[in-house]
Design a protein around this motif. Structure first.
Motif, PDB file in Angstrom:
ATOM      1  N   LYS A  31      83.453  41.819  47.186  1.00 38.54           N
ATOM      2  CA  LYS A  31      82.343  40.914  47.502  1.00 38.54           C
ATOM      3  C   LYS A  31      82.355  40.606  48.993  1.00 38.54           C
ATOM      4  N   ASP A  36      88.379  40.314  47.894  1.00 34.34           N
ATOM      5  CA  ASP A  36      87.560  39.460  47.026  1.00 34.34           C
ATOM      6  C   ASP A  36      86.852  40.383  46.043  1.00 34.34           C
ATOM      7  N   LEU A  37      87.463  40.588  44.875  1.00 30.25           N
ATOM      8  CA  LEU A  37      86.966  41.595  43.939  1.00 30.25           C
ATOM      9  C   LEU A  37      86.103  41.008  42.836  1.00 30.25           C
ATOM     10  N   GLU A  65      79.518  31.806  38.484  1.00 29.50           N
ATOM     11  CA  GLU A  65      79.960  32.428  39.739  1.00 29.50           C
ATOM     12  C   GLU A  65      79.185  33.701  40.041  1.00 29.50           C
ATOM     13  N   GLU A  66      78.860  34.473  39.015  1.00 24.95           N
ATOM     14  CA  GLU A  66      78.278  35.791  39.271  1.00 24.95           C
ATOM     15  C   GLU A  66      76.752  35.777  39.352  1.00 24.95           C
TER      16      GLU A  66
HETATM   17 CA    CA Z   1      85.466  35.653  42.291  1.00 22.31          CA
END
Ligand code: CA
Ligand code: 2AM
Ligand code: CA
Ligand code: CA
Length: 270
Positions: A31, A36-37, A65-66
Protein backbone atom coordinates in the motif's frame (compact mmCIF):
# COMPACT_ATOMS: atom_id res chain seq x y z
CA UNK A 1 -28.75 -7.00 21.98
CA UNK A 2 -29.90 -8.30 18.62
CA UNK A 3 -27.15 -6.38 16.84
CA UNK A 4 -24.58 -7.70 19.34
CA UNK A 5 -25.65 -11.30 18.75
CA UNK A 6 -25.59 -10.81 15.00
CA UNK A 7 -22.08 -9.33 15.25
CA UNK A 8 -20.89 -12.43 17.13
CA UNK A 9 -22.34 -14.64 14.42
CA UNK A 10 -20.77 -12.83 11.48
CA UNK A 11 -17.33 -12.34 13.04
CA UNK A 12 -17.14 -16.11 13.61
CA UNK A 13 -18.28 -16.65 10.00
CA UNK A 14 -15.57 -14.22 8.84
CA UNK A 15 -12.97 -16.23 10.76
CA UNK A 16 -14.10 -19.42 9.05
CA UNK A 17 -14.02 -17.62 5.70
CA UNK A 18 -10.40 -16.55 6.30
CA UNK A 19 -9.26 -20.00 7.49
CA UNK A 20 -10.72 -21.59 4.35
CA UNK A 21 -9.51 -18.88 2.00
CA UNK A 22 -5.93 -18.73 3.26
CA UNK A 23 -5.14 -22.28 2.18
CA UNK A 24 -5.71 -21.21 -1.43
CA UNK A 25 -3.43 -18.82 -3.35
CA UNK A 26 -3.88 -15.13 -2.71
CA UNK A 27 -2.21 -11.98 -4.02
CA UNK A 28 -0.15 -9.71 -1.81
CA UNK A 29 0.20 -6.02 -2.72
CA UNK A 30 1.91 -3.14 -0.97
CA UNK A 31 0.00 0.00 0.00
CA UNK A 32 1.78 3.15 1.25
CA UNK A 33 5.24 1.52 1.35
CA UNK A 34 6.94 -1.81 0.72
CA UNK A 35 6.27 -3.02 4.29
CA UNK A 36 2.61 -2.01 4.32
CA UNK A 37 0.95 -5.07 2.81
CA UNK A 38 -2.60 -5.93 1.87
CA UNK A 39 -3.82 -9.25 0.52
CA UNK A 40 -6.88 -10.37 -1.41
CA UNK A 41 -8.03 -11.97 1.83
CA UNK A 42 -8.11 -8.60 3.64
CA UNK A 43 -10.29 -7.15 0.87
CA UNK A 44 -12.54 -10.19 0.47
CA UNK A 45 -13.12 -10.45 4.22
CA UNK A 46 -14.13 -6.81 4.44
CA UNK A 47 -16.55 -7.38 1.55
CA UNK A 48 -17.86 -10.55 3.25
CA UNK A 49 -18.69 -8.61 6.43
CA UNK A 50 -20.01 -5.60 4.50
CA UNK A 51 -22.46 -7.77 2.53
CA UNK A 52 -23.77 -9.53 5.65
CA UNK A 53 -24.32 -6.29 7.55
CA UNK A 54 -25.88 -4.51 4.60
CA UNK A 55 -28.24 -7.38 3.93
CA UNK A 56 -29.47 -7.50 7.54
CA UNK A 57 -29.28 -3.82 8.45
CA UNK A 58 -29.33 -1.69 5.28
CA UNK A 59 -29.56 1.52 7.33
CA UNK A 60 -26.33 0.87 9.28
CA UNK A 61 -23.08 2.50 8.19
CA UNK A 62 -19.76 0.66 7.83
CA UNK A 63 -16.23 2.00 8.01
CA UNK A 64 -13.49 -0.46 7.08
CA UNK A 65 -9.74 -0.33 6.56
CA UNK A 66 -9.95 -1.59 2.99
CA UNK A 67 -12.23 1.16 1.70
CA UNK A 68 -15.74 0.76 3.09
CA UNK A 69 -17.21 4.07 4.22
CA UNK A 70 -14.16 6.11 3.20
CA UNK A 71 -16.42 9.19 3.03
CA UNK A 72 -17.80 8.81 6.58
CA UNK A 73 -17.19 11.99 8.60
CA UNK A 74 -19.54 11.67 11.56
CA UNK A 75 -20.63 8.90 13.91
CA UNK A 76 -24.40 9.40 13.60
CA UNK A 77 -26.63 6.33 13.73
CA UNK A 78 -25.29 2.78 13.97
CA UNK A 79 -21.69 2.69 12.82
CA UNK A 80 -19.67 -0.51 12.37
CA UNK A 81 -15.90 0.04 12.38
CA UNK A 82 -14.15 -2.99 10.92
CA UNK A 83 -10.64 -4.27 10.48
CA UNK A 84 -11.01 -7.45 8.39
CA UNK A 85 -7.47 -8.59 9.21
CA UNK A 86 -5.52 -6.82 11.93
CA UNK A 87 -1.94 -8.00 11.78
CA UNK A 88 -1.65 -8.51 8.02
CA UNK A 89 2.13 -8.95 8.29
CA UNK A 90 1.56 -11.77 10.78
CA UNK A 91 -1.07 -13.24 8.45
CA UNK A 92 1.46 -13.25 5.59
CA UNK A 93 4.56 -14.33 7.51
CA UNK A 94 3.24 -16.39 10.41
CA UNK A 95 -0.23 -17.60 9.38
CA UNK A 96 -1.27 -16.84 12.97
CA UNK A 97 -1.44 -13.93 15.43
CA UNK A 98 -3.97 -11.93 13.44
CA UNK A 99 -7.52 -10.89 14.22
CA UNK A 100 -10.81 -9.61 12.90
CA UNK A 101 -11.87 -6.52 14.84
CA UNK A 102 -15.32 -4.94 15.03
CA UNK A 103 -16.42 -1.94 17.06
CA UNK A 104 -20.07 -0.88 16.93
CA UNK A 105 -21.03 2.62 18.01
CA UNK A 106 -24.47 4.19 18.18
CA UNK A 107 -24.45 7.98 17.76
CA UNK A 108 -20.77 7.87 18.71
CA UNK A 109 -21.37 5.96 21.94
CA UNK A 110 -19.88 2.50 22.53
CA UNK A 111 -22.31 -0.35 21.89
CA UNK A 112 -20.21 -3.51 21.35
CA UNK A 113 -16.63 -4.57 20.72
CA UNK A 114 -15.53 -7.90 19.23
CA UNK A 115 -12.08 -9.24 18.44
CA UNK A 116 -11.60 -12.71 16.96
CA UNK A 117 -8.20 -14.40 17.24
CA UNK A 118 -8.72 -16.15 13.92
CA UNK A 119 -6.42 -19.18 14.17
CA UNK A 120 -7.33 -19.96 17.79
CA UNK A 121 -10.98 -19.21 16.98
CA UNK A 122 -11.25 -17.37 20.30
CA UNK A 123 -13.83 -14.62 20.30
CA UNK A 124 -13.40 -11.74 22.75
CA UNK A 125 -16.62 -9.76 22.96
CA UNK A 126 -18.29 -7.15 25.11
CA UNK A 127 -21.42 -5.05 25.02
CA UNK A 128 -21.49 -1.72 26.83
CA UNK A 129 -21.97 -2.23 30.58
CA UNK A 130 -22.63 -5.96 30.07
CA UNK A 131 -19.14 -7.30 30.86
CA UNK A 132 -16.52 -8.86 28.64
CA UNK A 133 -16.19 -12.48 27.56
CA UNK A 134 -13.73 -14.86 25.98
CA UNK A 135 -16.15 -17.13 24.11
CA UNK A 136 -18.62 -18.09 26.91
CA UNK A 137 -16.24 -17.38 29.77
CA UNK A 138 -16.58 -14.14 31.78
CA UNK A 139 -13.45 -12.00 31.90
CA UNK A 140 -12.79 -10.45 35.28
CA UNK A 141 -11.63 -6.93 36.03
CA UNK A 142 -7.93 -6.47 35.38
CA UNK A 143 -5.49 -5.78 38.20
CA UNK A 144 -3.76 -2.49 38.79
CA UNK A 145 0.01 -2.56 38.32
CA UNK A 146 3.11 -0.35 38.27
CA UNK A 147 5.44 0.01 35.31
CA UNK A 148 8.44 -1.37 37.17
CA UNK A 149 6.72 -4.71 37.75
CA UNK A 150 4.78 -4.89 34.46
CA UNK A 151 5.06 -6.41 31.03
CA UNK A 152 3.94 -3.86 28.46
CA UNK A 153 3.65 -3.93 24.68
CA UNK A 154 4.76 -1.53 22.02
CA UNK A 155 6.14 -1.58 18.51
CA UNK A 156 9.89 -1.25 17.90
CA UNK A 157 9.18 1.20 15.06
CA UNK A 158 8.37 3.93 17.56
CA UNK A 159 11.58 3.30 19.48
CA UNK A 160 13.73 4.07 16.45
CA UNK A 161 11.75 7.09 15.31
CA UNK A 162 13.59 10.31 16.12
CA UNK A 163 11.61 13.22 17.48
CA UNK A 164 9.18 11.06 19.42
CA UNK A 165 11.23 8.18 20.80
CA UNK A 166 12.69 9.77 23.96
CA UNK A 167 9.71 8.98 26.22
CA UNK A 168 9.26 5.54 24.61
CA UNK A 169 12.89 4.69 25.39
CA UNK A 170 12.52 5.77 29.02
CA UNK A 171 9.32 3.73 29.36
CA UNK A 172 11.10 0.65 28.00
CA UNK A 173 14.00 1.18 30.43
CA UNK A 174 11.64 1.47 33.40
CA UNK A 175 9.33 -1.45 32.53
CA UNK A 176 9.94 -4.99 33.69
CA UNK A 177 10.01 -5.97 30.01
CA UNK A 178 8.44 -5.26 26.63
CA UNK A 179 6.59 -7.51 24.17
CA UNK A 180 5.54 -6.87 20.60
CA UNK A 181 2.85 -8.97 18.96
CA UNK A 182 2.16 -7.09 15.71
CA UNK A 183 -1.63 -6.95 15.91
CA UNK A 184 -3.00 -3.90 17.70
CA UNK A 185 -6.32 -5.68 18.31
CA UNK A 186 -4.61 -8.69 19.91
CA UNK A 187 -2.42 -6.35 21.96
CA UNK A 188 -5.65 -4.84 23.29
CA UNK A 189 -6.85 -8.39 24.02
CA UNK A 190 -3.72 -9.06 26.06
CA UNK A 191 -4.45 -6.02 28.22
CA UNK A 192 -8.09 -7.15 28.55
CA UNK A 193 -6.91 -10.61 29.68
CA UNK A 194 -4.31 -9.12 32.01
CA UNK A 195 -1.39 -10.86 30.26
CA UNK A 196 0.01 -7.43 29.42
CA UNK A 197 -0.48 -4.34 31.60
CA UNK A 198 -0.37 -1.68 28.89
CA UNK A 199 -0.21 -1.31 25.11
CA UNK A 200 1.32 1.83 23.60
CA UNK A 201 0.97 2.97 20.01
CA UNK A 202 2.07 6.21 18.38
CA UNK A 203 -0.51 5.89 15.63
CA UNK A 204 -3.60 3.77 15.25
CA UNK A 205 -6.57 4.12 12.93
CA UNK A 206 -10.21 3.81 14.03
CA UNK A 207 -10.44 0.17 12.85
CA UNK A 208 -7.40 -0.77 14.98
CA UNK A 209 -8.88 0.43 18.29
CA UNK A 210 -12.71 0.62 17.86
CA UNK A 211 -13.38 -2.87 19.21
CA UNK A 212 -10.57 -2.96 21.75
CA UNK A 213 -11.63 0.21 23.57
CA UNK A 214 -15.07 -1.23 24.35
CA UNK A 215 -13.64 -4.57 25.52
CA UNK A 216 -11.09 -2.91 27.78
CA UNK A 217 -13.68 -0.61 29.35
CA UNK A 218 -15.70 -3.63 30.42
CA UNK A 219 -12.84 -5.04 32.52
CA UNK A 220 -12.04 -1.74 34.23
CA UNK A 221 -9.23 -0.61 31.93
CA UNK A 222 -8.87 2.71 30.19
CA UNK A 223 -7.89 3.90 26.71
CA UNK A 224 -6.73 7.44 25.90
CA UNK A 225 -4.05 9.01 23.76
CA UNK A 226 -0.47 8.75 25.07
CA UNK A 227 -0.98 12.24 26.53
CA UNK A 228 -4.09 11.12 28.42
CA UNK A 229 -6.58 12.85 26.14
CA UNK A 230 -9.84 11.40 24.88
CA UNK A 231 -9.56 9.28 21.73
CA UNK A 232 -11.18 10.79 18.61
CA UNK A 233 -13.23 7.92 17.19
CA UNK A 234 -12.92 8.73 13.49
CA UNK A 235 -9.31 9.99 13.40
CA UNK A 236 -5.85 8.56 13.86
CA UNK A 237 -4.72 8.72 17.48
CA UNK A 238 -1.81 7.72 19.61
CA UNK A 239 -3.17 5.09 21.97
CA UNK A 240 -2.47 4.05 25.53
CA UNK A 241 -4.61 1.07 26.58
CA UNK A 242 -3.90 0.00 30.16
CA UNK A 243 -5.01 -0.64 33.69
CA UNK A 244 -5.72 2.63 35.47
CA UNK A 245 -2.66 2.71 37.71
CA UNK A 246 -0.03 2.16 35.05
CA UNK A 247 -1.99 4.41 32.72
CA UNK A 248 -1.49 7.33 35.11
CA UNK A 249 2.22 6.57 35.39
CA UNK A 250 2.73 6.25 31.64
CA UNK A 251 1.03 9.47 30.54
CA UNK A 252 3.52 11.38 32.74
CA UNK A 253 6.41 10.21 30.55
CA UNK A 254 4.81 11.68 27.44
CA UNK A 255 3.39 14.82 29.04
CA UNK A 256 6.85 15.74 30.35
CA UNK A 257 8.43 15.80 26.87
CA UNK A 258 7.96 19.08 24.96
CA UNK A 259 9.38 17.73 21.68
CA UNK A 260 7.07 14.74 21.86
CA UNK A 261 4.03 16.96 22.47
CA UNK A 262 4.90 19.23 19.54
CA UNK A 263 5.53 16.39 17.07
CA UNK A 264 2.49 14.46 18.28
CA UNK A 265 0.28 17.51 17.71
CA UNK A 266 1.54 18.03 14.17
CA UNK A 267 1.44 14.35 13.29
CA UNK A 268 -2.19 13.88 14.37
CA UNK A 269 -3.30 17.35 13.18
CA UNK A 270 -4.61 18.24 16.63
CA1 CA B 1 -3.26 -2.61 6.87
P1 2AM C 1 -2.96 -3.93 10.01
O1 2AM C 1 -2.28 -5.23 10.08
O2 2AM C 1 -4.45 -4.00 10.00
O3 2AM C 1 -2.46 -3.04 8.91
C1 2AM C 1 1.20 -3.75 13.68
O4 2AM C 1 2.09 -3.28 14.63
C2 2AM C 1 -0.13 -3.10 13.94
O5 2AM C 1 -0.13 -1.77 13.40
C3 2AM C 1 -1.27 -3.78 13.28
O6 2AM C 1 -2.40 -3.62 14.10
C4 2AM C 1 -1.40 -3.07 11.95
O7 2AM C 1 -2.70 -3.16 11.41
C5 2AM C 1 -1.07 -1.67 12.35
N1 2AM C 1 -0.49 -0.88 11.27
C6 2AM C 1 -0.03 -1.30 10.08
N2 2AM C 1 0.47 -0.29 9.35
C7 2AM C 1 0.33 0.80 10.10
C8 2AM C 1 0.63 2.17 9.90
N3 2AM C 1 1.22 2.61 8.80
N4 2AM C 1 0.32 3.03 10.89
C9 2AM C 1 -0.28 2.58 12.01
N5 2AM C 1 -0.58 1.32 12.26
C10 2AM C 1 -0.29 0.43 11.32
CA1 CA D 1 -5.22 -2.82 11.82
CA1 CA E 1 -6.10 -4.51 8.58
Amino acid sequence: MEIYRFAQEIILDAGEFIRNRMIEDFNIDSKMNANDLVTDVDKETEQFLFDKIEERYPEHRILGEEGAGADIEDADGVLWIIDPIDGTLNFVHQLENFAVSIGIYIDGKPYAGLILDVMKNDLYHAAYEQGAYKNDEVLHDIEESSLKSSLISTNANWLVREGINTPFIQVVKDARSVRSLGSAALEFVNVVRGTSSAALFYRLHPWDFAGGIILLNEVGGITTTLLGDEVRLLKTNSILAANKKIHGELTEYFKADEAFIKNHKEFHKL
